[in-house]
Scaffold this motif. Structure first.
Motif, mmCIF file in Angstrom:
data_model
loop_
_atom_site.group_PDB
_atom_site.id
_atom_site.type_symbol
_atom_site.label_atom_id
_atom_site.label_comp_id
_atom_site.label_asym_id
_atom_site.label_seq_id
_atom_site.Cartn_x
_atom_site.Cartn_y
_atom_site.Cartn_z
ATOM 1 N N ALA A 13 22.413 -14.793 97.420
ATOM 2 C CA ALA A 13 23.634 -14.328 96.760
ATOM 3 C C ALA A 13 23.633 -12.814 96.589
ATOM 4 N N CYS A 14 22.437 -12.223 96.626
ATOM 5 C CA CYS A 14 22.296 -10.771 96.497
ATOM 6 C C CYS A 14 22.095 -10.091 97.850
ATOM 7 N N GLY A 15 22.435 -10.781 98.914
ATOM 8 C CA GLY A 15 22.372 -10.195 100.249
ATOM 9 C C GLY A 15 21.120 -10.498 101.025
ATOM 10 N N GLY A 16 20.152 -11.170 100.380
ATOM 11 C CA GLY A 16 18.936 -11.573 101.081
ATOM 12 C C GLY A 16 17.882 -10.477 101.111
ATOM 13 N N TYR A 17 16.830 -10.750 101.874
ATOM 14 C CA TYR A 17 15.689 -9.834 101.961
ATOM 15 C C TYR A 17 15.980 -8.670 102.905
#
Length: 430
Positions: free
Chosen positions: A308-312
């Motif tokens: 949800a935060c854009g991933g790694y």
């Protein structure tokens, strides 16, 4: 314990700017897997089975052998399965897996007017609502208030001294009225003479905002504390505010300490009947694309939260629940969010060039518990359990300070943790 105490604290770059001004994301997962977990207890009474329909706030299980700790559904939908899954503690425990119907139909749980309620009614309500410490410990909050006497200060811990974490700050910014309801109820339960809401001085805007909202409140004050670690540890915080030290519990010096988000959760339960079914989580670090705060249902996977935060942003990362100092490192992101979690920290894995101990004493000088980590490590190498006992090894809170200040880059905290475990295991065998 050290005869001569050093500073026992230090300033740490908090990296708070990564997340505290970002928009809050609300996660809607396809499924949740709610851990049936409370410390060493692993055998709760389970009230649901596969195929059952549940609502948000349906009681799905309860621990009761030592403390009463109910667990509630965080979404509405259908129970898919109850199965063993990997937990944050790296053991396999039972989880209730619920398919989210995304309707968020709510159970009609009771509310309570704290002004009209007695102290005993408030304690029982807190217990049955499943309010636990939301700063990371997860201890049942009602236990602190049972039969308490001679409380001078109720301390609300909004210090958030761990690097990266800003979830308490966001709760205070966005829902302070609810936090204040919880605080007032806690004050009544404790019969405290005064309430101190502690915030780091590095957040003057939040201090000003909270202070303005307290202008008409009697005996409730917002106080600033130094921007040092581990100011959020209750021993450090109690000493900062009272100049008193205690042996086991803050109550010994007339204090009760609760986390700011715990007050929020209690206020929310009192006014809406909603138990802890979601968490404000800070997702931050140098290996996540968009650091921010996420409102995640309990039982959401770390993978879904991070996505949800854009991933790694890197292939080789370290992921932990909590902050980098005291957080629990996980080996897979297919692990569930718990009620006490306040953050997921994602960092690039860095090579550490460790050299021999310099005998500089920095670890002893900075230990907030007044311990001597080097001597503890030496005693453990010699398997000297009597020496470990004299060195108070069990008083280590695993704050990470000794590793942080070590110029030799030694994993001192991990070595002390091993000594602590070895001593506890040896003692248990007697």
């Amino acid at each position: 314990m050290s005869l001569f105490r050093g500073s026992m604290r230090t300033h740490i770059n908090g990296h708070k700017e990564l997340s505290e001004h970002a928009d809050i994301i609300t996660l809607v997962p396809e499924k949740v897997a709610i851990p049936l977990y409370f410390g060493a207890e692993t055998d709760p009474q389970i009230f649901v089975q596969a195929g059952d329909e549940v609502k948000v706030g349906t009681k799905i299980a309860e621990f009761s052998s030592r403390f009463v700790v109910p667990i509630y559904s965080s979404v509405s939908g259908r129970v898919e399965v109850i199965e063993d899954r990997l937990h944050q503690n790296l053991k396999r425990i039972k989880h209730v897996v619920i398919v989210n119907d995304k309707k968020y139909t709510k159970e009609e749980n009771p509310t309570l007017d704290y002004e009209a309620a007695s102290r005993e009614e408030l304690v029982d309500f807190m217990m049955n609502a499943g309010i636990i410490g939301c700063g990371g410990a997860g201890f049942p909050s009602y236990v602190k208030y049972k039969g308490v006497k001679n409380v001078d200060s109720l301390i609300i811990n909004a210090v958030e001294c761990e690097p990266y974490i800003t979830s308490d700050y966001k709760v205070m910014e966005t829902d302070f009225d609810v936090v204040l309801t919880g605080i007032k109820a806690m004050k009544k339960m404790s019969d405290a003479k005064k309430v101190l809401i502690a915030i780091k001085k590095s957040h003057p805007e939040l201090i000003q905002s909270v202070s303005a909202k307290l202008q008409n409140e009697k005996d409730i004050t917002c106080v600033s504390v130094p921007d040092v670690y581990p100011m959020g540890w209750e021993r450090t915080l109690v000493y900062q505010l009272t100049k008193k030290r205690y042996d086991k519990l803050p109550l010994e010096v007339g204090c009760i300490v609760n986390n700011a988000t715990t007050a929020y959760m209690f206020g929310k339960a009192l006014t809406t009947g909603e138990p802890i079914i979601s968490r404000m989580l800070t997702v931050s670090g140098d290996a996540v694309k968009h650091p921010c705060n996420v409102i995640a249902p309990v039982g959401s996977s770390a993978h879904d939260v991070i996505e949800a935060c854009g991933g790694y942003t890197a292939d080789d990362v370290v992921v932990c629940f909590g902050g980098p100092m005291m957080g629990t490192t996980i080996t897979t992101d297919d692990v569930s969010v718990e009620r006490q979690n306040n953050a997921i920290t994602v960092l690039k894995k860095a090579a550490i060039d460790e050299v021999a101990c310099l005998r500089c004493g920095s670890c002893s000088d900075h230990c907030p518990s007044g311990l001597q980590p080097v001597r503890i490590v030496q005693a453990n190498k010699l398997k000297d359990m009597a020496r470990l006992e004299k060195l108070d090894v069990t008083k280590c809170v695993e704050c990470g300070m000794c590793t942080y200040v070590c110029p030799s880059k030694i994993a001192v905290t991990e070595n002390v943790r091993r000594a602590k475990r070895a001593y506890q295991m040896a003692k248990a065998k007697k």
